[in-house]
Design a protein around this motif. Sequence first.
Motif, mmCIF file in Angstrom:
data_model
loop_
_atom_site.group_PDB
_atom_site.id
_atom_site.type_symbol
_atom_site.label_atom_id
_atom_site.label_comp_id
_atom_site.label_asym_id
_atom_site.label_seq_id
_atom_site.Cartn_x
_atom_site.Cartn_y
_atom_site.Cartn_z
ATOM 1 N N PHE A 19 3.614 5.650 -8.337
ATOM 2 C CA PHE A 19 4.028 5.262 -9.685
ATOM 3 C C PHE A 19 5.247 6.065 -10.140
ATOM 4 N N ALA A 20 5.380 7.294 -9.641
ATOM 5 C CA ALA A 20 6.544 8.109 -9.995
ATOM 6 C C ALA A 20 7.826 7.479 -9.448
ATOM 7 N N GLU A 21 7.717 6.888 -8.247
ATOM 8 C CA GLU A 21 8.877 6.258 -7.628
ATOM 9 C C GLU A 21 9.158 4.875 -8.198
ATOM 10 N N ALA A 75 -7.372 7.020 -7.637
ATOM 11 C CA ALA A 75 -7.386 7.493 -9.026
ATOM 12 C C ALA A 75 -6.154 7.035 -9.799
ATOM 13 N N PRO A 76 -4.926 7.221 -9.274
ATOM 14 C CA PRO A 76 -3.752 6.755 -10.019
ATOM 15 C C PRO A 76 -3.769 5.254 -10.301
ATOM 16 N N ILE A 77 -4.271 4.463 -9.356
ATOM 17 C CA ILE A 77 -4.289 3.010 -9.531
ATOM 18 C C ILE A 77 -5.364 2.578 -10.528
ATOM 19 N N LEU A 78 -6.503 3.271 -10.529
ATOM 20 C CA LEU A 78 -7.589 2.880 -11.432
ATOM 21 C C LEU A 78 -7.269 3.166 -12.895
ATOM 22 N N ALA A 134 5.520 -0.457 -11.627
ATOM 23 C CA ALA A 134 4.285 -0.861 -10.953
ATOM 24 C C ALA A 134 3.058 -0.474 -11.778
ATOM 25 N N TRP A 135 3.183 0.586 -12.583
ATOM 26 C CA TRP A 135 2.080 0.992 -13.469
ATOM 27 C C TRP A 135 1.749 -0.148 -14.427
ATOM 28 N N MET A 136 2.813 -0.760 -14.988
ATOM 29 C CA MET A 136 2.605 -1.885 -15.899
ATOM 30 C C MET A 136 2.000 -3.074 -15.168
ATOM 31 N N GLY A 137 2.375 -3.255 -13.901
ATOM 32 C CA GLY A 137 1.786 -4.340 -13.115
ATOM 33 C C GLY A 137 0.289 -4.170 -12.951
ATOM 34 N N MET A 138 -0.153 -2.948 -12.690
ATOM 35 C CA MET A 138 -1.582 -2.685 -12.559
ATOM 36 C C MET A 138 -2.290 -2.810 -13.906
ATOM 37 N N PHE A 139 -1.615 -2.401 -14.974
ATOM 38 C CA PHE A 139 -2.181 -2.553 -16.323
ATOM 39 C C PHE A 139 -2.414 -4.034 -16.630
#
Length: 255
Positions: free
Chosen positions: A137-139, A79-82, A143-148
């Motif tokens: 993603f909290a750590e 879910a967090p990655i999607l 990486a959130w931007m990388g998945m985006f």
Amino acid sequence: MEYELNLIVIVALVSAGLISGFINTLAGGGSMLSLPALMLVGMPPEIANATNRVAVLLQSITGMAGFNKHGALDQGAIAPILVPTLVGALVGALIASYLPSVVLKPVLLGSMVLMALVMLFKPATIIPDSDTTPYTFAERPAAWMGMFIAGLYGGFVQAGVGFILIAALAGGLRYDLVRTNALKNVCTAALSVVALGVFIARDQVLWVPGLTLAAGSVVGAHLSVKFAIKASQRTLKWILLVMVLIACGAAMFSG
């Protein structure tokens, strides 16, 4: 539209699907084989691209289920990655409606060349050890931007998205290649559902050749999971590097 579908073509599509399904599940770049196979049937590129998503979706679901069966799928991370992946895909799809996909060719080529150089000279940057604990993603918020970005690229164009997802999952969140490929298949399946919905609405999917290709792709994905689970990280790394280099050559010399 009219297209040719005889025994020879069926065997060719199933064979192309088997190889592309194996490659896509293990690394990426399988569409370099499946798309030309569909166009040889007589489809224009845009119809072949839409029809190819049937095979990509089914092989991704097969790969995801296979990795999950072997305990290699981090279900808590799905879910967090999607979220960033699908948000990026929506933005990418909107951009694609205004700009031609050829605009991203330099981006794909640049990304592939950079990935190949990093894998050759600093492999640990993209390929962590199998016992590495992945980040959340909290750590690692970057990486959130990388998945985006991976989702944005996938929403814009399919070719090469597997490599971008691997860079984001392994390089950004530090998953080993087996767990990376498991989550990559989840992301690819989600992206394919979105894309296929659009293509179905626009009546661009030819189901008979699409499902014929998918039959081979599902078998290829199943075999790929079995291979990935038993293979060493070193073997997976070299397979990934070879596929990245092939993708570089295809992007460089394609019209």
